[in-house]
Design an enzyme around this catalytic site. Structure first.
Site, PDB file in Angstrom:
ATOM      1  CG  ASP A  17      39.425  46.077  83.980  1.00 34.18           C
ATOM      2  OD1 ASP A  17      39.451  47.036  84.767  1.00 34.18           O
ATOM      3  OD2 ASP A  17      38.696  46.067  82.965  1.00 34.18           O
ATOM      4  CG  ASP A  36      39.055  51.336  87.265  1.00 32.08           C
ATOM      5  OD1 ASP A  36      38.882  51.460  86.031  1.00 32.08           O
ATOM      6  OD2 ASP A  36      39.135  52.311  88.029  1.00 32.08           O
TER       7      ASP A  36
END
Length: 291
Positions: free
Chosen positions: A210, A212
């Site tokens: 991802d 973040d």
């Protein structure tokens, strides 16, 4: 020459090694407590290997409760010479996208609730962490990743956070913009520090899941998306691991980075002042220099 024995510490999504011959789960007793789980041992392409699921099978340990000292001690007792950490992470860089890997070369440790050293009162030791990972192992991991068709970035700073919550937006921006970090995770510290104290070569393969919370087009971390990306990353991670034995070989010369000699001048406590109980606990980690 010593014989290579590769230790794999598998993070979220990586709970086994494919193709191990004579595979068996081995319980290892450690004076530092129980490791995360039994260790799967076996051979791959003629090279001995040991696999330890960092969170335990079934993912029972949170990042802060992983028994890091026991894990590293257990691998050392099994004769492991080279440790590759495989773990999930978030990215602070648009060019480091989910599904891609980073061969980490630096860390910033923001963890606060973990035992970070084998040494202490009665036997004080200080090791260098200027270069906290083994470049030789990093080379092998990069080569294996590229051979597996994985998009891999060589070099990056890993921010180790305490967790278990993900970052706030303000934290994410600070780590990215002010601190210059590249990826973020919860488990490579104090693991890398302890591996250095145990004179084990250590490399970190960070699998991006991802962005973040800093990325304007992605917003907050979505656990469902992380799990979906983890599945693909885990397959890639196992492919990478499967290529390491052929790259590292059976015969292991002294580490050119000096990882296997990290304790040569690290112990400061005079022999007559050392705590015998602590010295006994250090028999695997530091037996080479403590006797």
């Amino acid at each position: 020459m010593t014989q290579t024995k590769i230790g794999i510490i598998g993070g979220s999504g990586v709970y086994q090694i494919d193709g191990l011959q004579d595979a068996q789960w081995t319980r290892v007793e450690s004076p530092w407590g129980a490791p995360s789980d039994a260790v799967m041992t076996g051979r791959l392409d003629g090279i001995e290997m040991a696999f330890l699921p960092r969170h335990g099978r079934g993912h029972v340990h949170a990042p802060a409760t992983v028994p890091y000292r026991a894990n590293i001690d257990a691998l050392k007792r099994l004769g492991v010479t080279d440790v590759i950490s495989v773990s999930a992470c978030g990215s602070f860089r648009a060019e480091m996208a989910p599904g891609e890997f980073v061969i980490v070369d630096q860390f910033i440790d923001r963890t606060i609730a973990r035992d970070k050293s084998f040494f202490g009162t009665g036997c004080v030791g200080h090791v260098s962490l200027a270069h906290p990972v083994c470049a030789r192992l990093g080379d092998a991991c990069e080569t294996a990743a590229r051979a597996a068709g994985i998009t891999v970035h060589r070099g990056g700073t890993y921010l180790a956070m305490e967790g278990p919550q993900f970052s706030t937006l303000a934290e994410s921006r600070m780590y990215r913009e002010s601190w210059g970090c590249d990826v973020i995770g919860m488990t490579n510290m104090p693991e890398a520090k302890l591996a250095r104290e145990a004179e084990l070569c250590y490399a970190s393969v960070a699998m991006i899941t991802d962005y973040d919370s800093w990325h304007p087009d992605h917003g907050e971390v979505d656990i469902a998306e992380i799990v979906a990306t983890l599945t693909g990353n885990a397959d890639k991670g196992r492919d990478l691991v499967g290529r390491l034995p052929a790259l590292l070989g059976a015969d292991r010369a002294p580490c050119p980075c000096g990882c296997d000699r990290a304790l040569d001048h690290a112990i400061l406590t005079a022999p007559e002042a050392r705590d015998p109980a602590l010295v006994r606990k250090l028999n695997a980690v530091a037996g080479r220099v403590l006797g």
